[in-house]
Design a protein around this motif. Structure first.
Motif, short mmCIF file in Angstrom:
data_model
loop_
_atom_site.label_atom_id
_atom_site.label_comp_id
_atom_site.label_asym_id
_atom_site.label_seq_id
_atom_site.Cartn_x
_atom_site.Cartn_y
_atom_site.Cartn_z
N VAL A 150 1.09 -1.34 -0.24
CA VAL A 150 -0.06 0.46 -0.06
C VAL A 150 0.70 1.05 0.02
CG1 VAL A 150 -1.95 1.74 1.04
CG2 VAL A 150 -1.58 -0.85 1.46
N CYS A 151 0.36 2.36 -0.42
CA CYS A 151 1.24 3.31 -0.85
C CYS A 151 0.77 4.11 -0.86
CB CYS A 151 2.03 3.59 -2.06
SG CYS A 151 2.94 5.16 -1.66
N HIS A 152 0.63 5.21 0.28
CA HIS A 152 -0.65 7.06 0.60
C HIS A 152 0.81 7.90 0.08
CE1 HIS A 152 -2.96 9.52 3.22
NE2 HIS A 152 -1.97 10.18 2.52
N MET A 153 -0.05 8.28 -0.68
CA MET A 153 -0.17 9.51 -1.61
C MET A 153 0.15 10.76 -0.95
SD MET A 153 0.76 7.91 -5.34
CE MET A 153 -0.63 8.07 -5.62
N GLY A 154 0.17 11.60 -0.15
CA GLY A 154 0.38 12.87 -0.19
C GLY A 154 0.76 14.10 -0.04
N VAL A 159 4.98 11.39 1.19
CA VAL A 159 4.44 9.51 0.16
C VAL A 159 5.45 8.70 1.58
CG1 VAL A 159 4.86 8.08 -1.19
CG2 VAL A 159 4.29 10.55 -1.26
N THR A 160 4.78 7.60 1.54
CA THR A 160 4.72 5.71 2.79
C THR A 160 4.15 5.44 2.01
OG1 THR A 160 2.74 6.11 4.14
CG2 THR A 160 4.89 8.10 5.09
N ALA A 161 5.27 4.01 2.42
CA ALA A 161 4.27 2.81 1.94
C ALA A 161 4.90 1.65 2.76
CB ALA A 161 4.51 2.65 0.83
N THR A 162 4.44 0.72 3.04
CA THR A 162 4.09 -0.45 3.67
C THR A 162 3.32 -1.91 2.38
OG1 THR A 162 2.74 -1.01 5.33
CG2 THR A 162 1.48 -0.45 4.33
N TYR A 219 8.35 8.15 -10.77
CA TYR A 219 9.35 7.13 -10.31
C TYR A 219 9.70 6.74 -9.10
CZ TYR A 219 14.38 5.54 -11.52
OH TYR A 219 14.88 4.86 -12.23
N GLN A 220 9.85 7.36 -8.34
CA GLN A 220 10.11 7.48 -6.99
C GLN A 220 9.54 6.47 -5.99
OE1 GLN A 220 12.14 9.79 -4.56
NE2 GLN A 220 13.91 10.20 -5.64
N ILE A 221 8.06 6.60 -6.40
CA ILE A 221 7.34 5.80 -5.88
C ILE A 221 6.77 4.77 -6.66
CG2 ILE A 221 4.35 6.25 -5.19
CD1 ILE A 221 4.49 8.96 -6.06
#
Length: 374
Positions: free
Chosen positions: A183-187, A190-193, A280-282
């Motif tokens: 899951v990636c949260h983009m606000g 940006v964090t991901a798990t 790209y980084q996401i």
């Protein structure tokens, strides 16, 4: 017929408090209660704002004609507590004492549990937090940074991320505990798990993953050290460069993805390159976390405010769709997530955890002294 369960959810932010009331899964209404600079000026700390914010919430509920006596539970945004397990915690005296007198940080979310408790107690109903700000169930192997003095921490948009993963899988008849999901949260950050067996076994925090509208994300270590020891930055300004004026702000002078996209539409090549670099980084971060489960990913979920952008999600999906099906669930859905988690507890589908406050430092030192002299 099953009784309808009505839940009030409370999510305090720095200059506003969002509230919503749900009847089972149905949102009855939602309000954003703004707190002006004048409203906040008299208060030295976040905790001091408690009475003002609670009064504003009660007034908003009265304007909606809502009767508090109809509530089955109240859920508040989890505050800056010690690292907790996933899921629900009952707001008890230990939690109230900790958040009032020794919070880990001055953060508006600390008021979520306190206000929820104060509303619920006179009604004789429970108050909960759900997926607190710091949920830490990372695998031990994921904690290594390469420097013993620097331990990786589980810091991400836990509440929205887990809720959207549960929502996507439930639609397909799959339990979160039976799947691997990235899951990636983009606000603003940006964090991901990666979630496996229901646990968030690894994360990319907003300081070690993709850059975002306001944050630098992962940066070259030696260059960062040189920057910090230069005469150009002190601790405060260097920190702000990483968190506040990094990312899109640093490159393009704005934290607005909408503005960046408007520039791209007008033919701004630099804006286009920077925006594609963020995507790209996401995508690279999603790929990185996919290796944690040996590439056995059942779903990828993109969420957060920037997930509303088709341009951004298209750029990310193009790079990661080979890994797993991608689901886009835009928005910051904290109020919905609080209600859904609380509803599962009230229905007996989940058991709530009980918060036990860590001993006060002086007490801990006294206990060690007693043991030494025993």
């Amino acid at each position: 017929m099953t009784e309808t369960l009505t839940i009030l959810t409370i999510n305090p932010g720095s200059t506003s408090t969002k509230i919503a009331v749900f009847a089972d899964e149905t949102r009855l209404f939602e309000r954003k209660v703004d707190h002006s600079a004048a409203d906040l000026a008299p208060f030295d700390t976040i905790g001091d704002q408690f009475a003002m914010r609670k009064a504003a919430i009660v007034a908003a509920l009265k304007e909606e004609g809502f009767d508090l006596a109809s509530l089955a539970a109240v859920a508040g945004r989890g505050g800056k507590l010690p690292p907790l397990k996933r899921g629900a915690y009952v707001v008890n005296d230990d939690m109230v004492e900790f958040l009032r007198h020794r919070p880990i940080d001055q953060h508006a979310s600390n008021l979520g549990a306190l206000i929820a408790y104060d509303v619920a107690a006179p009604l004789g109903i429970p108050a909960f937090i759900y997926d607190a700000v710091v949920v830490d169930e990372m695998d031990d192997i994921a904690r290594f940074s390469g420097v013993p003095q620097l331990t990786r921490r589980a810091s991400c948009h836990v509440l929205n991320m887990r809720a959207m993963a549960i929502k996507v899988l439930k639609r397909d008849g799959i339990r979160l505990e039976d799947a691997n999901v990235v899951v990636c949260h983009m606000g603003g950050g940006v964090t991901a798990t990666v979630i496996s067996g229901g646990r968030m076994i690894d994360v990319l925090s907003d300081e070690e993953g993709p850059f975002s509208p306001e944050r630098a994300g992962r940066v070259p270590c030696r260059q960062l050290v040189d920057l910090c020891f230069s005469k150009d930055y002190d601790r405060k300004s260097a920190t702000k460069l990483m968190r506040g004026v990094g990312g899109l702000v640093a490159y393009l002078g704005t934290n607005s993805a909408l503005e960046v996209e408007a520039r791209i539409d007008r033919g701004d090549a630099e804006a286009d390159l920077v925006y594609r670099a963020m995507a790209y980084q996401i995508a690279k971060g999603i790929g990185e976390l996919s290796t944690v489960v040996m590439g056995k990913v059942d779903r990828i979920v993109l969420t957060g405010a920037i997930a509303h952008s088709k341009r951004m999600t298209d750029l990310v999906v193009e790079r990661v769709k080979f890994i797993a099906p991608v689901e886009i669930v835009p928005g910051e859905n904290e109020l919905e997530a609080l209600a859904a988690g609380t509803l599962r507890v009230l229905r007996g589908e989940e058991a709530p955890n009980v918060f036990v406050a860590p001993p006060r430092p002086a007490t801990a030192a006294r206990d060690r002294s007693r043991m030494a002299h025993a």
